[in-house]
Design a protein around this motif. Structure first.
Motif, PDB file in Angstrom:
ATOM      1  N   LYS A 168       0.729  16.441   4.099  1.00 50.38           N
ATOM      2  CA  LYS A 168       1.324  15.664   3.011  1.00 50.38           C
ATOM      3  C   LYS A 168       1.789  14.324   3.577  1.00 50.38           C
ATOM      4  O   LYS A 168       1.835  14.123   4.787  1.00 50.38           O
ATOM      5  CB  LYS A 168       2.502  16.421   2.404  1.00 50.38           C
ATOM      6  N   ILE A 169       2.181  13.427   2.700  1.00 53.52           N
ATOM      7  CA  ILE A 169       2.569  12.075   3.104  1.00 53.52           C
ATOM      8  C   ILE A 169       3.618  12.067   4.205  1.00 53.52           C
ATOM      9  O   ILE A 169       3.479  11.359   5.195  1.00 53.52           O
ATOM     10  CB  ILE A 169       3.100  11.287   1.891  1.00 53.52           C
ATOM     11  N   ALA A 170       4.672  12.846   4.023  1.00 54.20           N
ATOM     12  CA  ALA A 170       5.768  12.838   5.002  1.00 54.20           C
ATOM     13  C   ALA A 170       5.282  13.158   6.409  1.00 54.20           C
ATOM     14  O   ALA A 170       5.820  12.658   7.389  1.00 54.20           O
ATOM     15  CB  ALA A 170       6.855  13.820   4.573  1.00 54.20           C
ATOM     16  N   LYS A 171       4.260  13.973   6.519  1.00 50.24           N
ATOM     17  CA  LYS A 171       3.735  14.356   7.834  1.00 50.24           C
ATOM     18  C   LYS A 171       2.589  13.450   8.294  1.00 50.24           C
ATOM     19  O   LYS A 171       2.319  13.318   9.470  1.00 50.24           O
ATOM     20  CB  LYS A 171       3.243  15.798   7.785  1.00 50.24           C
ATOM     21  N   ALA A 172       1.886  12.839   7.345  1.00 45.46           N
ATOM     22  CA  ALA A 172       0.701  12.042   7.673  1.00 45.46           C
ATOM     23  C   ALA A 172       1.031  10.620   8.129  1.00 45.46           C
ATOM     24  O   ALA A 172       0.281  10.026   8.883  1.00 45.46           O
ATOM     25  CB  ALA A 172      -0.235  11.986   6.474  1.00 45.46           C
ATOM     26  N   ILE A 173       2.141  10.081   7.677  1.00 45.17           N
ATOM     27  CA  ILE A 173       2.493   8.695   8.025  1.00 45.17           C
ATOM     28  C   ILE A 173       3.120   8.668   9.414  1.00 45.17           C
ATOM     29  O   ILE A 173       4.108   9.338   9.673  1.00 45.17           O
ATOM     30  CB  ILE A 173       3.467   8.092   7.001  1.00 45.17           C
ATOM     31  N   ALA A 174       2.528   7.874  10.282  1.00 47.55           N
ATOM     32  CA  ALA A 174       3.040   7.766  11.651  1.00 47.55           C
ATOM     33  C   ALA A 174       3.849   6.497  11.852  1.00 47.55           C
ATOM     34  O   ALA A 174       4.724   6.450  12.705  1.00 47.55           O
ATOM     35  CB  ALA A 174       1.885   7.800  12.644  1.00 47.55           C
ATOM     36  N   ALA A 175       3.556   5.452  11.074  1.00 50.03           N
ATOM     37  CA  ALA A 175       4.226   4.174  11.303  1.00 50.03           C
ATOM     38  C   ALA A 175       4.155   3.301  10.053  1.00 50.03           C
ATOM     39  O   ALA A 175       3.377   3.569   9.144  1.00 50.03           O
ATOM     40  CB  ALA A 175       3.578   3.440  12.474  1.00 50.03           C
ATOM     41  N   ALA A 176       4.961   2.262  10.052  1.00 47.86           N
ATOM     42  CA  ALA A 176       4.940   1.250   8.993  1.00 47.86           C
ATOM     43  C   ALA A 176       4.597  -0.090   9.629  1.00 47.86           C
ATOM     44  O   ALA A 176       5.079  -0.413  10.713  1.00 47.86           O
ATOM     45  CB  ALA A 176       6.292   1.176   8.293  1.00 47.86           C
TER      46      ALA A 176
ATOM     47  N   GLY B  38       0.821  -1.208   0.000  1.00 46.93           N
ATOM     48  CA  GLY B  38       0.000   0.000   0.000  1.00 46.93           C
ATOM     49  C   GLY B  38       0.849   1.249   0.000  1.00 46.93           C
ATOM     50  O   GLY B  38       0.903   1.950   0.990  1.00 46.93           O
ATOM     51  N   GLU B  39       1.501   1.527  -1.110  1.00 46.32           N
ATOM     52  CA  GLU B  39       2.343   2.714  -1.201  1.00 46.32           C
ATOM     53  C   GLU B  39       1.472   3.929  -1.502  1.00 46.32           C
ATOM     54  O   GLU B  39       0.515   3.845  -2.262  1.00 46.32           O
ATOM     55  CB  GLU B  39       3.390   2.547  -2.293  1.00 46.32           C
ATOM     56  N   LEU B  40       1.813   5.058  -0.904  1.00 47.37           N
ATOM     57  CA  LEU B  40       1.044   6.284  -1.072  1.00 47.37           C
ATOM     58  C   LEU B  40       1.830   7.292  -1.903  1.00 47.37           C
ATOM     59  O   LEU B  40       3.055   7.343  -1.834  1.00 47.37           O
ATOM     60  CB  LEU B  40       0.738   6.893   0.294  1.00 47.37           C
ATOM     61  N   PHE B  41       1.089   8.101  -2.665  1.00 41.83           N
ATOM     62  CA  PHE B  41       1.707   9.145  -3.475  1.00 41.83           C
ATOM     63  C   PHE B  41       0.912  10.433  -3.317  1.00 41.83           C
ATOM     64  O   PHE B  41      -0.310  10.410  -3.317  1.00 41.83           O
ATOM     65  CB  PHE B  41       1.701   8.769  -4.958  1.00 41.83           C
ATOM     66  N   ASP B  42       1.602  11.547  -3.194  1.00 45.43           N
ATOM     67  CA  ASP B  42       1.015  12.881  -3.311  1.00 45.43           C
ATOM     68  C   ASP B  42       1.371  13.362  -4.708  1.00 45.43           C
ATOM     69  O   ASP B  42       2.549  13.372  -5.075  1.00 45.43           O
ATOM     70  CB  ASP B  42       1.641  13.857  -2.305  1.00 45.43           C
ATOM     71  N   VAL B  43       0.367  13.741  -5.482  1.00 40.61           N
ATOM     72  CA  VAL B  43       0.599  14.220  -6.842  1.00 40.61           C
ATOM     73  C   VAL B  43      -0.184  15.510  -7.029  1.00 40.61           C
ATOM     74  O   VAL B  43      -1.369  15.571  -6.715  1.00 40.61           O
ATOM     75  CB  VAL B  43       0.118  13.182  -7.892  1.00 40.61           C
ATOM     76  N   VAL B  44       0.490  16.525  -7.534  1.00 42.80           N
ATOM     77  CA  VAL B  44      -0.186  17.777  -7.857  1.00 42.80           C
ATOM     78  C   VAL B  44      -0.445  17.764  -9.357  1.00 42.80           C
ATOM     79  O   VAL B  44       0.490  17.728 -10.149  1.00 42.80           O
ATOM     80  CB  VAL B  44       0.661  19.001  -7.449  1.00 42.80           C
ATOM     81  N   LEU B  45      -1.731  17.739  -9.717  1.00 39.15           N
ATOM     82  CA  LEU B  45      -2.122  17.689 -11.122  1.00 39.15           C
ATOM     83  C   LEU B  45      -2.572  19.063 -11.602  1.00 39.15           C
ATOM     84  O   LEU B  45      -3.139  19.845 -10.837  1.00 39.15           O
ATOM     85  CB  LEU B  45      -3.264  16.694 -11.328  1.00 39.15           C
ATOM     86  N   VAL B  46      -2.347  19.323 -12.893  1.00 38.03           N
ATOM     87  CA  VAL B  46      -2.846  20.524 -13.539  1.00 38.03           C
ATOM     88  C   VAL B  46      -4.254  20.181 -14.020  1.00 38.03           C
ATOM     89  O   VAL B  46      -4.448  19.219 -14.746  1.00 38.03           O
ATOM     90  CB  VAL B  46      -1.956  20.921 -14.738  1.00 38.03           C
ATOM     91  N   ASP B  47      -5.255  20.946 -13.598  1.00 46.41           N
ATOM     92  CA  ASP B  47      -6.643  20.756 -13.993  1.00 46.41           C
ATOM     93  C   ASP B  47      -7.094  19.291 -13.801  1.00 46.41           C
ATOM     94  O   ASP B  47      -7.447  18.610 -14.763  1.00 46.41           O
ATOM     95  CB  ASP B  47      -6.836  21.188 -15.455  1.00 46.41           C
TER      96      ASP B  47
END
Length: 170
Positions: free
Chosen positions: A88-96, A46-55
């Protein structure tokens, strides 16, 4: 590997017709952020990604287009639009959450887990930039248990002769 996954994901976004926004500056980079890389030889479920999309289109359309564009071994589980101010992901993930097959008998595994959880300190020696450090890693262990059996999940291959151990690390 992490870099291969990032490359597949970036190419799949392009094939899906989803335009990724780029950073500003002298060397613009796509605004894609992924979870921290997994240790070598570790499979992710379950890998997570933050992506900023145009429109960007709606969440369902993003998921559908991306699902068609991803390689067969990668799948979209969920798309969630973040609002301004969301972590964002870096701040939202607390554990693995790890699942490990250990090659010992159940009684020894259960005793080791009990000792791990009861320990006040677990000192580890590591070398960083040519400097030896003694680090207490116990604060990073938030849970551990010996499972009765391997999870019934087609993505997880049971390892005959190994005891399934679940460990949660910060």
């Amino acid at each position: 590997g992490h870099l291969d996954t990032m490359r597949h994901f970036t190419r799949s976004l392009r094939r899906a017709g989803l335009e990724v926004d780029y950073s500003r500056g002298f060397h613009p980079k796509p605004r894609i952020e992924a979870t921290p890389p997994l240790p070598l030889g570790t499979a992710g479920l379950g890998e997570l990604f933050d992506v900023v999309l145009v429109d960007p289109p709606g969440e369902a359309a993003i998921a559908q287009r991306l699902a068609r564009a991803l390689p067969p071994d990668l799948e979209v589980r969920r798309v969630q639009r973040l609002e301004a101010g969301d972590a964002k992901i870096a701040k939202a993930i607390a554990a693995a959450d790890y699942l490990v097959g250990v090659e010992i008998d159940r009684e020894t595994a259960e005793r080791a887990v009990a000792d791990l959880l009861a320990a006040e300190r677990i000192m580890v020696d590591r070398s960083r930039k040519g400097r030896e450090e003694h680090v207490d890693v116990r604060p990073f262990v938030s849970g551990a248990e010996v499972l009765a059996e391997w999870p019934d999940d087609p993505r997880i291959a049971a390892e005959p002769g190994r005891i399934p151990l679940r460990i949660v690390l910060h």
